[in-house]
Enzyme design. Structure first.
Site, PDB file in Angstrom:
ATOM      1  N   LYS A 190       1.098  -1.010  -0.633  1.00 62.23           N
ATOM      2  CA  LYS A 190       0.455  -0.245  -0.432  1.00 62.23           C
ATOM      3  C   LYS A 190       0.792   1.331   0.575  1.00 62.23           C
ATOM      4  O   LYS A 190       2.115   1.171   0.294  1.00 62.23           O
ATOM      5  CB  LYS A 190      -1.419  -0.306   1.107  1.00 62.23           C
ATOM      6  CG  LYS A 190      -2.246   0.806   1.085  1.00 62.23           C
ATOM      7  CD  LYS A 190      -3.207  -0.112   0.312  1.00 62.23           C
ATOM      8  CE  LYS A 190      -4.528   0.629   0.305  1.00 62.23           C
ATOM      9  NZ  LYS A 190      -5.754  -0.342  -0.550  1.00 62.23           N
TER      10      LYS A 190
HETATM   11  N1  GLU Z   1      -6.879  -0.126  -3.717  1.00 61.36           N
HETATM   12  C1  GLU Z   1      -8.058  -1.305  -3.315  1.00 61.36           C
HETATM   13  C2  GLU Z   1      -7.807  -1.849  -2.521  1.00 61.36           C
HETATM   14  O1  GLU Z   1      -7.439  -1.532  -0.736  1.00 61.36           O
HETATM   15  C3  GLU Z   1      -7.630  -1.659  -4.961  1.00 61.36           C
HETATM   16  C4  GLU Z   1      -5.984  -1.988  -4.770  1.00 61.36           C
HETATM   17  C5  GLU Z   1      -5.804  -2.358  -6.409  1.00 61.36           C
HETATM   18  O2  GLU Z   1      -6.564  -2.901  -7.126  1.00 61.36           O
HETATM   19  O3  GLU Z   1      -5.039  -2.584  -6.884  1.00 61.36           O
HETATM   20  O4  GLU Z   1      -8.358  -3.103  -2.659  1.00 61.36           O
END
Ligand code: GLU
Length: 425
Positions: free
Chosen positions: A118
């Site tokens: 993240k």
């Molecule tokens: N931000 C989204 C999540 O928390 C998508 C992450 C992604 O597509 O890599 O799942």
């Protein structure tokens, strides 16, 4: 020698620390169930790489602001790290670490070959002009450049970022590489290698999970949705399209309620025009906090972490809670609603549709090929329904909640990957 710095203010737990506490608590429970040894537990409780950067941004009036940015790769045992980038003033290293950990379990649970990551920048994008946002994004990406790449770590949208942000990331990375690298980021615009179905993927997954958990006709089922952003607005739309009666929604500006059901398409048009659901003429206004406590069948918290805590959990009346957001229930709240007999479809299952279609986008990019929206939708549905069935069956067999079962599966697969690979050197 350790140096103690006396604190002048009483210790305050930030929302980020609260999120990390929740993530560690869930990991601990799963590790107990799986009987993992202490060394492996510590591996899984700590991120493999964690980077904090200072991002200088030139403002339109010539001032120089410096904001903090983060990228955390929690685990890479099952494949490249994967996870969104969040622009939010409250984000910190603890929150980003928790969110990266949840990505690891989410990818393992739905069976896509990624680890978890993240990113975050502690900024409110609404206070920046578009050119400032672009400069900030490009500089942040430049600072984390050594970490990312289509085979290393693939960012995506999250709170406060969108496909334009992803386009700037793709461009910044590609300029540095000297050629176009669409697979470095997902959630891109279609013209740059985005996938059909990615924009609504998280919401589509929420719909699939909700219908699977309901196990009966959705006709007339009352729904309240907290958060009317990228996930919540389309989740409300898709649930309404499926026959549910969406009676209330909220965003940071306010909440609206209509006992007979909201016309979600009209409400989305109102929110797009006015920047909030507030003031929507065909509904009553509702105090923001009341939305979570409405007497509805299904509650979809699709905003931020920690929306439901031990303080308001006893007043939650929905019998089914589907976590569109990451970490909307604290462990204390989770215990309270479970004890009341309600069912919680946990975030790592309920909102996995986003990363599933991110994976499909990346596969298409790596093959320089594109699939029809029907193919994407079919693959998404298949992965979501399989994961849901596995979670439900394990929960039933072992007497676990859906959250515990989802973590046992996700954590178990990552632990197995560690054990099979062995330790270097
Ligand atoms: N931000 C989204 C999540 O928390 C998508 C992450 C992604 O597509 O890599 O799942």
């Amino acid at each position: 020698m350790s140096i103690m710095v006396p604190s002048k203010t009483p210790a305050l737990i930030t929302p980020g620390q609260q999120a990390l506490d929740s993530a560690l608590h869930q990991l601990h429970q799963a590790a107990e169930h799986l009987g993992l040894d202490d060394g492996l537990r510590t591996m899984l409780a700590t991120p493999r790489r964690s980077l904090t950067v200072s991002v200088p941004v030139r403002r339109e009036d010539g001032r120089l602001d410096v904001v903090q940015g983060f990228r955390v790769q929690h685990n890479v045992s099952r494949g490249p790290a994967k996870g969104g980038i969040r622009f939010h003033p409250g984000t910190d290293i603890h929150e980003v670490t928790a969110l990266a950990m949840w990505m690891t379990w989410k990818c393992a649970l739905v069976g896509i070959p990624y680890g978890g990551a993240k990113g975050g920048v502690a900024v409110d994008p609404a206070t920046l002009t578009v050119r400032e946002q672009e400069r900030l994004t490009r500089r942040y990406v430049n600072e984390i450049l050594p970490l990312i790449g289509p085979e290393k770590d693939i960012p995506a949208p999250d709170v406060g970022t969108d496909e334009q942000t992803m386009a700037w990331i793709m461009d910044t990375y590609s300029v540095s590489a000297g050629y176009s690298v669409p697979g470095v980021v997902t959630g891109k615009p279609m013209t740059l290698g985005g996938s059909l179905g990615r924009a609504g993927a998280t919401s589509r997954g929420v719909q699939i999970a909700t219908l699977a958990a309901l196990g009966r006709s959705p006709e007339g089922v009352g729904v309240a949705v907290q958060g009317f952003g990228k996930v919540g607005a389309l989740a409300a739309q898709y649930l309404s399209d499926a026959g549910c009666k969406v009676v209330a929604v909220s965003d940071v500006g306010g909440a609206v309620h209509a006992a007979g059901g909201l016309d979600v398409s009209r409400l989305r048009a109102h929110a797009a025009e006015h920047g909030s659901v507030r003031g929507y003429p065909h509904a009553d206004e509702l105090p923001l906090d009341d939305l979570l406590e409405l007497d509805v069948d299904v509650l979809v918290p699709a905003a931020l972490e920690g929306a439901i805590t031990e303080a308001n959990a006893p007043r939650v009346r929905a019998r089914l809670i589907v976590e569109g957001a990451n970490g909307p229930l604290t462990p204390e709240a989770d215990e309270i609603v479970n004890a009341s007999g309600a069912t919680v479809v946990p975030d790592i299952l309920a909102n996995a549709g986003g990363v599933i279609v991110s994976y499909l986008e990346w596969v298409q990019n790596m093959q320089a090929y594109s699939w029809s929206s029907g193919e994407v939708e079919l693959k998404l549905r298949d992965l979501m329904e399989n994961a849901f069935a596995e979670v439900r069956s394990l929960a039933g067999a072992r007497g676990l909640t859906l959250r515990q079962a989802a973590h046992v599966i996700g954590v178990g697969r990552v632990a197995e990957a560690h054990q099979m690979r062995g330790l270097y050197p």
